[in-house]
Scaffold this active site. Structure first.
Site, short mmCIF file in Angstrom:
data_model
loop_
_atom_site.label_atom_id
_atom_site.label_comp_id
_atom_site.label_asym_id
_atom_site.label_seq_id
_atom_site.Cartn_x
_atom_site.Cartn_y
_atom_site.Cartn_z
N ARG A 23 4.50 2.89 14.10
CA ARG A 23 4.16 3.96 15.03
C ARG A 23 2.79 4.50 14.66
O ARG A 23 2.33 4.37 13.53
CB ARG A 23 5.21 5.07 14.99
CG ARG A 23 5.47 5.53 13.58
CD ARG A 23 6.65 6.43 13.44
NE ARG A 23 6.34 7.37 12.34
CZ ARG A 23 6.16 8.66 12.48
NH1 ARG A 23 6.29 9.22 13.66
NH2 ARG A 23 5.85 9.41 11.46
N ARG A 83 0.03 13.94 17.71
CA ARG A 83 0.61 15.28 17.90
C ARG A 83 -0.08 15.92 19.08
O ARG A 83 -1.30 16.08 19.05
CB ARG A 83 0.36 16.13 16.67
CG ARG A 83 1.50 16.09 15.73
CD ARG A 83 1.34 17.20 14.73
NE ARG A 83 1.71 16.67 13.44
CZ ARG A 83 0.99 16.79 12.34
NH1 ARG A 83 -0.16 17.42 12.37
NH2 ARG A 83 1.41 16.27 11.23
N ARG A 121 -0.92 -4.80 -2.40
CA ARG A 121 -2.32 -4.39 -2.32
C ARG A 121 -2.60 -3.42 -3.46
O ARG A 121 -1.71 -2.71 -3.92
CB ARG A 121 -2.62 -3.70 -0.98
CG ARG A 121 -2.87 -4.68 0.14
CD ARG A 121 -3.38 -3.97 1.38
NE ARG A 121 -2.46 -2.98 1.85
CZ ARG A 121 -2.78 -1.72 2.13
NH1 ARG A 121 -4.00 -1.27 1.94
NH2 ARG A 121 -1.87 -0.89 2.58
N ARG A 123 -11.93 5.62 1.73
CA ARG A 123 -11.80 7.08 1.64
C ARG A 123 -12.67 7.61 0.52
O ARG A 123 -12.94 6.91 -0.45
CB ARG A 123 -10.36 7.49 1.30
CG ARG A 123 -9.31 6.87 2.20
CD ARG A 123 -8.05 7.66 2.14
NE ARG A 123 -7.27 7.44 0.92
CZ ARG A 123 -6.09 7.97 0.70
NH1 ARG A 123 -5.55 8.78 1.59
NH2 ARG A 123 -5.44 7.71 -0.41
N GLU A 154 -12.61 5.14 -2.68
CA GLU A 154 -11.45 4.27 -2.73
C GLU A 154 -11.70 3.03 -1.89
O GLU A 154 -12.15 3.13 -0.75
CB GLU A 154 -10.29 5.07 -2.11
CG GLU A 154 -8.95 4.80 -2.69
CD GLU A 154 -7.90 5.71 -2.07
OE1 GLU A 154 -7.66 6.79 -2.63
OE2 GLU A 154 -7.35 5.34 -1.02
N TYR A 208 7.59 0.85 -0.50
CA TYR A 208 6.75 2.04 -0.64
C TYR A 208 7.64 3.27 -0.58
O TYR A 208 8.39 3.45 0.38
CB TYR A 208 5.67 2.13 0.46
CG TYR A 208 4.87 3.39 0.23
CD1 TYR A 208 3.83 3.40 -0.69
CD2 TYR A 208 5.21 4.57 0.87
CE1 TYR A 208 3.14 4.57 -0.97
CE2 TYR A 208 4.53 5.74 0.59
CZ TYR A 208 3.49 5.73 -0.33
OH TYR A 208 2.82 6.89 -0.61
N ASP A 216 7.49 7.52 -1.05
CA ASP A 216 6.80 8.76 -1.40
C ASP A 216 7.54 9.40 -2.57
O ASP A 216 8.69 9.06 -2.85
CB ASP A 216 6.79 9.72 -0.20
CG ASP A 216 5.59 9.49 0.70
OD1 ASP A 216 4.51 9.16 0.18
OD2 ASP A 216 5.74 9.67 1.93
P1 FAD Z 1 5.99 4.55 -10.66
O1 FAD Z 1 5.40 5.89 -10.55
O2 FAD Z 1 5.13 3.39 -10.36
O3 FAD Z 1 6.55 4.39 -12.14
C1 FAD Z 1 6.92 3.14 -12.68
C2 FAD Z 1 6.62 3.15 -14.17
O4 FAD Z 1 7.16 1.98 -14.76
C3 FAD Z 1 5.14 3.15 -14.50
O5 FAD Z 1 4.82 4.26 -15.30
C4 FAD Z 1 4.93 1.83 -15.23
O6 FAD Z 1 3.97 1.93 -16.28
C5 FAD Z 1 6.30 1.56 -15.78
N1 FAD Z 1 6.55 0.14 -16.06
C6 FAD Z 1 6.39 -0.90 -15.22
N2 FAD Z 1 6.71 -2.05 -15.84
C7 FAD Z 1 7.11 -1.72 -17.08
C8 FAD Z 1 7.56 -2.48 -18.20
N3 FAD Z 1 7.68 -3.82 -18.15
N4 FAD Z 1 7.87 -1.83 -19.34
C9 FAD Z 1 7.74 -0.49 -19.41
N5 FAD Z 1 7.33 0.28 -18.39
C10 FAD Z 1 7.01 -0.34 -17.24
N6 FAD Z 1 3.76 9.91 -2.81
C11 FAD Z 1 3.76 11.14 -2.25
O7 FAD Z 1 4.82 11.76 -2.13
N7 FAD Z 1 2.59 11.73 -1.82
C12 FAD Z 1 1.38 11.10 -1.93
O8 FAD Z 1 0.35 11.63 -1.53
C13 FAD Z 1 1.36 9.79 -2.51
N8 FAD Z 1 0.19 9.14 -2.63
C14 FAD Z 1 0.20 7.89 -3.17
C15 FAD Z 1 -1.01 7.22 -3.28
C16 FAD Z 1 -1.03 5.94 -3.80
C17 FAD Z 1 -2.35 5.23 -3.93
C18 FAD Z 1 0.17 5.31 -4.19
C19 FAD Z 1 0.17 3.90 -4.70
C20 FAD Z 1 1.36 5.98 -4.10
C21 FAD Z 1 1.40 7.28 -3.58
N9 FAD Z 1 2.59 7.99 -3.50
C22 FAD Z 1 2.59 9.23 -2.95
C23 FAD Z 1 3.87 7.40 -3.98
C24 FAD Z 1 4.20 7.73 -5.43
O9 FAD Z 1 3.23 7.20 -6.29
C25 FAD Z 1 5.58 7.13 -5.73
O10 FAD Z 1 6.55 7.81 -4.97
C26 FAD Z 1 6.02 7.20 -7.15
O11 FAD Z 1 5.05 6.62 -7.99
C27 FAD Z 1 7.33 6.47 -7.32
O12 FAD Z 1 7.80 6.61 -8.61
P2 FAD Z 1 8.47 5.38 -9.37
O13 FAD Z 1 9.13 5.96 -10.54
O14 FAD Z 1 9.31 4.61 -8.43
O15 FAD Z 1 7.27 4.38 -9.74
NA NA Z 2 -1.75 9.91 -0.80
#
Ligand code: FAD
Ligand code: NA
Length: 388
Positions: free
Chosen positions: A175, A179, A258, A289, A312, A360, A362
């Protein structure tokens, strides 16, 4: 901690939420390992040393949610500012508010249409696409019409994917919301804001618990580590939030992602662009950005003669790049099903978070799914094993 009751791999928001709830509500001793030198995963931030300006190290992170349970949970660990996110698009030397709103449409067409008139204008432009779109360009035009597509979507998408939008599958966009009001906020969630004393302080409070131990710089997939897949799986329950394909040694081939190149610069001016995020939607600018971090915290006292910006750029992730956005191409979908089947068979390991599920998410979704995983999977199993 001699023998933990649970090992959590990955100290991102999924892993931290699981660890804290298992320690608080189930009384478990939890060992959290992460290969990075900090907790918080991709949402982590730190002050830029020369200015003190808080910089989100893995891309801009804005907290937003409409989920009451998640909001209540995160507020146990941090207060939030009243920051409301807004994004501006720079197109041919002009600035437009994004996402598309009545403000964008009227500025772009140099009109003053009311909501119904603006809808009718865009619907008329979108009607040029007949039949089911089979590429991203046709899909986007069918949603917002060609003029808005060509100005704001074509170049940006081509830069994000390094691919002509006519070569991209239509599912890349489901989508393109418009707004039909002058509400120019980026998120329309009930709650949004930034942690008052920063992301790192929030995450430090989550792991500050007598039954939680954190080991940083520890790659769980490295058998030489004291706590690893080789030594822990089968001995102690594991929650794995690292990449699903890597856990299984890429046996079905790698899942594609990516990544972003984030190029940081400290500029000797008090204000570079007047706002936190500007999308550069034209193809003649190589980056997608520009972030200016001081604007995320207008309530703080930051220097008035220096500012931190990050440019970025987006590209396909290689093997050693940080995986940021799942690509979800045709081949990925088949591989993902094969990995999910392996994950179901892997006894004693729960796969979660964005890397562990190749989705993905948030921040509020990662937290929400962690709360649910504790309720539905971990609490029943770990309570049962304790009772035996
Ligand atoms: P992660 O935060 O990726 O944590 C995973 C962890 O596992 C990492 O610390 C990594 O080091 C560790 N790990 C991986 N492999 C291993 C291994 N083999 N051994 C030990 N440790 C390991 N969300 C929002 O709500 N608002 C936003 O504005 C927003 N902006 C974003 C912008 C970008 C560029 C990106 C990529 C994401 C964004 N997000 C945003 C999403 C947000 O980053 C995620 O929701 C969040 O990171 C998810 O948490 P997680 O624990 O699933 O993963
Ligand atoms: Na963001």
């Amino acid at each position: 901690m001699s023998g933990p009751d649970l090992v959590v791999v990955g100290a991102g928001l999924f892993g931290l939420t699981v660890a804290r709830r298992c320690a608080d509500d189930l009384g478990l001793h939890v060992l959290v390992v992460d290969r990075r030198h900090h907790v918080g995963g991709n949402a982590w931030s730190a002050p830029e040393p020369s200015t003190g300006i808080e910089v989100h190290r893995y891309g801009a992170h804005l907290f937003h949610t409409s989920n009451e349970r998640v909001w209540e949970y995160v507020n146990r660990f941090t207060a939030f500012t009243r920051y409301e996110h807004r994004v501006w698009a720079r197109h041919r030397g002009e600035m437009f508010p994004l996402p598309f709103s009545l403000a964008t449409v009227n500025q772009f067409f140099r009109t003053a249409l009311d909501p119904a008139q603006a809808r009718a204008l865009v619907a008329g432009q979108a009607a040029e696409v007949r039949g089911v779109p089979d590429n991203l360009e046709d899909k986007a035009v069918s949603l917002i019409g060609r003029p808005l597509y060509e100005a704001f979507v074509r170049g940006y998408t081509a830069k994000q994917w390094q691919t002509d939008p006519r070569e991209l599958p239509p599912e890349v966009i489901t989508r393109l919301p418009v707004r039909w009001t002058y509400d120019t906020r980026y998120f329309d969630d009930t709650y949004q804001g930034l942690p008052v004393d920063g992301y790192a302080a929030w995450f430090a409070r989550m792991v500050d618990h007598p039954r939680i131990e954190v080991r940083l710089g520890t790659d769980f997939l490295d058998p030489a580590q004291p706590v690893s897949r080789a030594s822990a799986v089968g001995q102690v329950p594991v929650v794995f939030t690292g990449p699903l394909d890597r856990y299984f040694d890429d046996v079905h081939g790698p899942l594609s992602w990516r990544t972003l190149d984030l190029e940081q610069e400290v500029l000797p001016v008090g204000d570079h662009q007047g706002t936190s995020v500007v999308n550069h939607v034209d193809l003649d600018v190589p980056w997608t950005r520009v972030l200016e971090f001081r604007h995320f915290h207008p309530e703080r006292r930051y220097p008035d003669d220096a500012t931190v910006i990050v440019r970025e750029r987006s590209r396909w992730a290689g093997r050693d790049d940080e995986p940021y956005y799942p690509v979800n191409g045709t081949g990925d979908r088949e591989r993902l099903l094969a990995y999910r089947a392996l994950a179901r068979e892997e006894r004693g390991v729960l796969f979660g978070g964005r890397l562990g599920t190749y989705q993905y998410l948030d921040m509020h979704m990662a937290i929400g799914s962690a709360l649910t995983a504790v309720d539905n999977v971990l609490a029943p199993r770990l309570v049962r094993s304790a009772a035996v």
